[in-house]
Design a protein around this motif. Structure first.
Motif, PDB file in Angstrom:
ATOM      1  N   LEU A  55      35.127  33.413 -19.116  1.00  0.00           N
ATOM      2  CA  LEU A  55      33.778  33.666 -19.754  1.00  0.00           C
ATOM      3  C   LEU A  55      33.058  34.964 -19.370  1.00  0.00           C
ATOM      4  O   LEU A  55      33.085  35.736 -20.408  1.00  0.00           O
ATOM      5  CB  LEU A  55      32.642  32.594 -19.479  1.00  0.00           C
ATOM      6  CG  LEU A  55      33.264  31.190 -20.078  1.00  0.00           C
ATOM      7  CD1 LEU A  55      31.963  30.197 -19.676  1.00  0.00           C
ATOM      8  CD2 LEU A  55      33.228  31.070 -21.728  1.00  0.00           C
ATOM      9  N   LEU A  56      33.349  35.211 -18.202  1.00  0.00           N
ATOM     10  CA  LEU A  56      32.879  36.682 -17.839  1.00  0.00           C
ATOM     11  C   LEU A  56      33.668  37.666 -18.339  1.00  0.00           C
ATOM     12  O   LEU A  56      33.350  38.794 -18.931  1.00  0.00           O
ATOM     13  CB  LEU A  56      32.876  36.695 -16.191  1.00  0.00           C
ATOM     14  CG  LEU A  56      32.330  38.025 -15.583  1.00  0.00           C
ATOM     15  CD1 LEU A  56      30.646  38.124 -15.823  1.00  0.00           C
ATOM     16  CD2 LEU A  56      32.496  37.853 -14.281  1.00  0.00           C
ATOM     17  N   ALA A  57      35.112  37.489 -18.390  1.00  0.00           N
ATOM     18  CA  ALA A  57      36.155  38.486 -18.884  1.00  0.00           C
ATOM     19  C   ALA A  57      35.713  38.681 -20.428  1.00  0.00           C
ATOM     20  O   ALA A  57      35.791  39.767 -20.848  1.00  0.00           O
ATOM     21  CB  ALA A  57      37.427  38.311 -18.518  1.00  0.00           C
ATOM     22  N   LEU A  58      35.679  37.511 -21.087  1.00  0.00           N
ATOM     23  CA  LEU A  58      35.472  37.463 -22.384  1.00  0.00           C
ATOM     24  C   LEU A  58      34.110  38.413 -22.792  1.00  0.00           C
ATOM     25  O   LEU A  58      34.151  39.170 -23.691  1.00  0.00           O
ATOM     26  CB  LEU A  58      35.516  36.126 -23.105  1.00  0.00           C
ATOM     27  CG  LEU A  58      36.612  35.364 -23.378  1.00  0.00           C
ATOM     28  CD1 LEU A  58      36.300  34.044 -23.418  1.00  0.00           C
ATOM     29  CD2 LEU A  58      37.543  36.103 -24.187  1.00  0.00           C
ATOM     30  N   ASP A  59      33.149  37.988 -21.992  1.00  0.00           N
ATOM     31  CA  ASP A  59      31.791  38.500 -22.461  1.00  0.00           C
ATOM     32  C   ASP A  59      31.817  40.043 -22.192  1.00  0.00           C
ATOM     33  O   ASP A  59      31.523  41.151 -22.778  1.00  0.00           O
ATOM     34  CB  ASP A  59      30.781  37.828 -21.763  1.00  0.00           C
ATOM     35  CG  ASP A  59      29.367  38.379 -22.047  1.00  0.00           C
ATOM     36  OD1 ASP A  59      29.141  38.841 -23.217  1.00  0.00           O
ATOM     37  OD2 ASP A  59      28.225  38.319 -21.290  1.00  0.00           O
ATOM     38  N   GLN A  60      32.074  40.349 -20.806  1.00  0.00           N
ATOM     39  CA  GLN A  60      32.174  41.926 -20.381  1.00  0.00           C
ATOM     40  C   GLN A  60      33.144  42.795 -20.607  1.00  0.00           C
ATOM     41  O   GLN A  60      32.938  43.843 -20.980  1.00  0.00           O
ATOM     42  CB  GLN A  60      32.047  41.730 -18.758  1.00  0.00           C
ATOM     43  CG  GLN A  60      30.960  40.931 -18.149  1.00  0.00           C
ATOM     44  CD  GLN A  60      29.433  41.630 -18.707  1.00  0.00           C
ATOM     45  OE1 GLN A  60      29.083  42.643 -18.636  1.00  0.00           O
ATOM     46  NE2 GLN A  60      28.690  40.738 -19.156  1.00  0.00           N
ATOM     47  N   THR A  61      34.243  42.257 -20.654  1.00  0.00           N
ATOM     48  CA  THR A  61      35.571  43.256 -21.085  1.00  0.00           C
ATOM     49  C   THR A  61      35.866  43.208 -22.592  1.00  0.00           C
ATOM     50  O   THR A  61      36.023  44.194 -22.999  1.00  0.00           O
ATOM     51  CB  THR A  61      36.729  42.728 -20.167  1.00  0.00           C
ATOM     52  OG1 THR A  61      36.277  42.719 -18.901  1.00  0.00           O
ATOM     53  CG2 THR A  61      37.948  43.618 -20.587  1.00  0.00           C
ATOM     54  N   TYR A  62      35.591  41.848 -23.215  1.00  0.00           N
ATOM     55  CA  TYR A  62      36.227  41.828 -24.589  1.00  0.00           C
ATOM     56  C   TYR A  62      35.166  41.937 -25.461  1.00  0.00           C
ATOM     57  O   TYR A  62      35.451  41.814 -26.597  1.00  0.00           O
ATOM     58  CB  TYR A  62      37.299  40.596 -24.911  1.00  0.00           C
ATOM     59  CG  TYR A  62      38.440  40.701 -23.884  1.00  0.00           C
ATOM     60  CD1 TYR A  62      39.476  41.346 -24.405  1.00  0.00           C
ATOM     61  CD2 TYR A  62      38.771  40.198 -22.652  1.00  0.00           C
ATOM     62  CE1 TYR A  62      40.605  41.841 -23.654  1.00  0.00           C
ATOM     63  CE2 TYR A  62      39.940  40.382 -21.796  1.00  0.00           C
ATOM     64  CZ  TYR A  62      40.845  41.162 -22.450  1.00  0.00           C
ATOM     65  OH  TYR A  62      42.094  41.220 -21.464  1.00  0.00           O
ATOM     66  N   GLU A  63      34.004  41.928 -24.975  1.00  0.00           N
ATOM     67  CA  GLU A  63      32.618  41.923 -25.804  1.00  0.00           C
ATOM     68  C   GLU A  63      32.598  40.892 -26.644  1.00  0.00           C
ATOM     69  O   GLU A  63      32.356  41.102 -27.968  1.00  0.00           O
ATOM     70  CB  GLU A  63      32.541  43.406 -26.233  1.00  0.00           C
ATOM     71  CG  GLU A  63      32.321  44.306 -25.223  1.00  0.00           C
ATOM     72  CD  GLU A  63      32.282  45.776 -25.832  1.00  0.00           C
ATOM     73  OE1 GLU A  63      32.269  46.007 -27.047  1.00  0.00           O
ATOM     74  OE2 GLU A  63      32.105  46.570 -24.858  1.00  0.00           O
ATOM     75  N   LYS A  64      32.880  39.652 -26.410  1.00  0.00           N
ATOM     76  CA  LYS A  64      32.975  38.525 -27.383  1.00  0.00           C
ATOM     77  C   LYS A  64      31.624  37.721 -27.415  1.00  0.00           C
ATOM     78  O   LYS A  64      31.564  36.680 -28.336  1.00  0.00           O
ATOM     79  CB  LYS A  64      33.946  37.512 -26.906  1.00  0.00           C
ATOM     80  CG  LYS A  64      35.321  37.838 -26.919  1.00  0.00           C
ATOM     81  CD  LYS A  64      35.876  38.216 -28.428  1.00  0.00           C
ATOM     82  CE  LYS A  64      37.293  38.556 -28.517  1.00  0.00           C
ATOM     83  NZ  LYS A  64      37.756  38.828 -29.564  1.00  0.00           N
ATOM     84  N   GLU A  65      30.666  38.145 -26.758  1.00  0.00           N
ATOM     85  CA  GLU A  65      29.182  37.697 -26.660  1.00  0.00           C
ATOM     86  C   GLU A  65      29.425  36.273 -26.716  1.00  0.00           C
ATOM     87  O   GLU A  65      28.824  35.296 -27.250  1.00  0.00           O
ATOM     88  CB  GLU A  65      28.466  38.037 -27.951  1.00  0.00           C
ATOM     89  CG  GLU A  65      28.261  39.551 -27.997  1.00  0.00           C
ATOM     90  CD  GLU A  65      27.392  40.188 -29.196  1.00  0.00           C
ATOM     91  OE1 GLU A  65      26.493  39.301 -29.508  1.00  0.00           O
ATOM     92  OE2 GLU A  65      27.538  41.051 -29.618  1.00  0.00           O
ATOM     93  N   VAL A  66      29.736  35.843 -25.383  1.00  0.00           N
ATOM     94  CA  VAL A  66      29.884  34.445 -25.131  1.00  0.00           C
ATOM     95  C   VAL A  66      28.926  34.274 -23.991  1.00  0.00           C
ATOM     96  O   VAL A  66      28.694  35.138 -22.988  1.00  0.00           O
ATOM     97  CB  VAL A  66      31.141  33.791 -24.734  1.00  0.00           C
ATOM     98  CG1 VAL A  66      31.970  33.704 -25.858  1.00  0.00           C
ATOM     99  CG2 VAL A  66      31.920  34.387 -23.570  1.00  0.00           C
ATOM    100  N   PRO A  67      28.399  32.936 -23.647  1.00  0.00           N
ATOM    101  CA  PRO A  67      27.625  32.810 -22.288  1.00  0.00           C
ATOM    102  C   PRO A  67      28.422  32.845 -20.982  1.00  0.00           C
ATOM    103  O   PRO A  67      29.655  32.287 -21.009  1.00  0.00           O
ATOM    104  CB  PRO A  67      26.942  31.472 -22.455  1.00  0.00           C
ATOM    105  CG  PRO A  67      27.338  30.919 -23.961  1.00  0.00           C
ATOM    106  CD  PRO A  67      28.237  31.818 -24.439  1.00  0.00           C
ATOM    107  N   SER A  68      28.277  33.778 -20.187  1.00  0.00           N
ATOM    108  CA  SER A  68      29.025  34.123 -19.091  1.00  0.00           C
ATOM    109  C   SER A  68      28.456  33.996 -17.852  1.00  0.00           C
ATOM    110  O   SER A  68      29.017  34.356 -16.760  1.00  0.00           O
ATOM    111  CB  SER A  68      29.791  35.376 -19.274  1.00  0.00           C
ATOM    112  OG  SER A  68      28.815  36.355 -19.208  1.00  0.00           O
ATOM    113  N   ALA A  69      27.047  33.756 -17.841  1.00  0.00           N
ATOM    114  CA  ALA A  69      26.493  33.545 -16.406  1.00  0.00           C
ATOM    115  C   ALA A  69      25.109  32.569 -16.785  1.00  0.00           C
ATOM    116  O   ALA A  69      24.651  32.410 -17.790  1.00  0.00           O
ATOM    117  CB  ALA A  69      25.521  35.174 -16.031  1.00  0.00           C
TER     118      ALA A  69
END
Length: 169
Positions: A55-69
């Protein structure tokens, strides 16, 4: 020389969290809720750790705007005999993961002695109080190496341990 104490590990966690926010291309996930045996702090549930890292990678690296924290403390306001806490990563709400009252919150008055506190979710904030502390000064959450709290956001991601009395703040 530092003496080992139950507060040493939470102090380290907050330093890790600060570093992750300030060093480019780094991140951190909270896993305090995944430890079943406090004599072995490495979670056996590797799938949940991997899911949180994904989730962190999707949000921060791939900018998918998923809850990551999970909830991250941002602001404290003293309101009479209560402390009102605001958090980041609480956009869709705050929850108790097990439906029970929030755990591992402590509060101190002017004397600086922390005691177990009552904490309740009210909308997108948490109100913290202690019978007998009329003028609260600080709140700590999960400020013990053995803490296994139940405070999460609506995505089920656990809150970071924090203290409102951090040095330099």
């Amino acid at each position: 020389m530092r003496v080992n104490s139950p507060e040493m590990l939470p102090e380290f966690w907050t330093l890790q969290s600060a570093a992750a926010r300030h060093i480019k291309n780094t991140g951190m996930v909270v896993t305090t809720d995944l430890v079943n045996d406090l004599n072995d702090i490495h979670p056996r549930d590797k799938a949940s750790v991997g899911h949180r890292l994904a989730l962190l990678a999707l949000d921060q690296t791939y900018e998918k705007e998923v809850p990551s924290a999970g909830p991250v403390f941002r602001k404290m306001k003293i309101s009479g005999d209560k402390v009102v806490l605001k958090f980041e990563h609480a956009k869709n709400g705050l929850i108790s993961k097990d439906g029970q009252p929030l755990t591992w919150f402590t509060m101190a008055g002017a004397d600086g002695k922390f005691v177990p506190a009552n904490a309740k979710i009210v909308g997108d904030i948490v109100e913290v109080s202690v019978t007998g502390i009329d003028k609260p000064a600080a709140v700590r959450f999960a400020w013990d190496e053995t803490a296994q709290p139940n405070f999460c956001n609506a995505a089920g991601l656990p809150a970071e341990p924090f203290r409102t009395d951090a040095p330099g703040e």
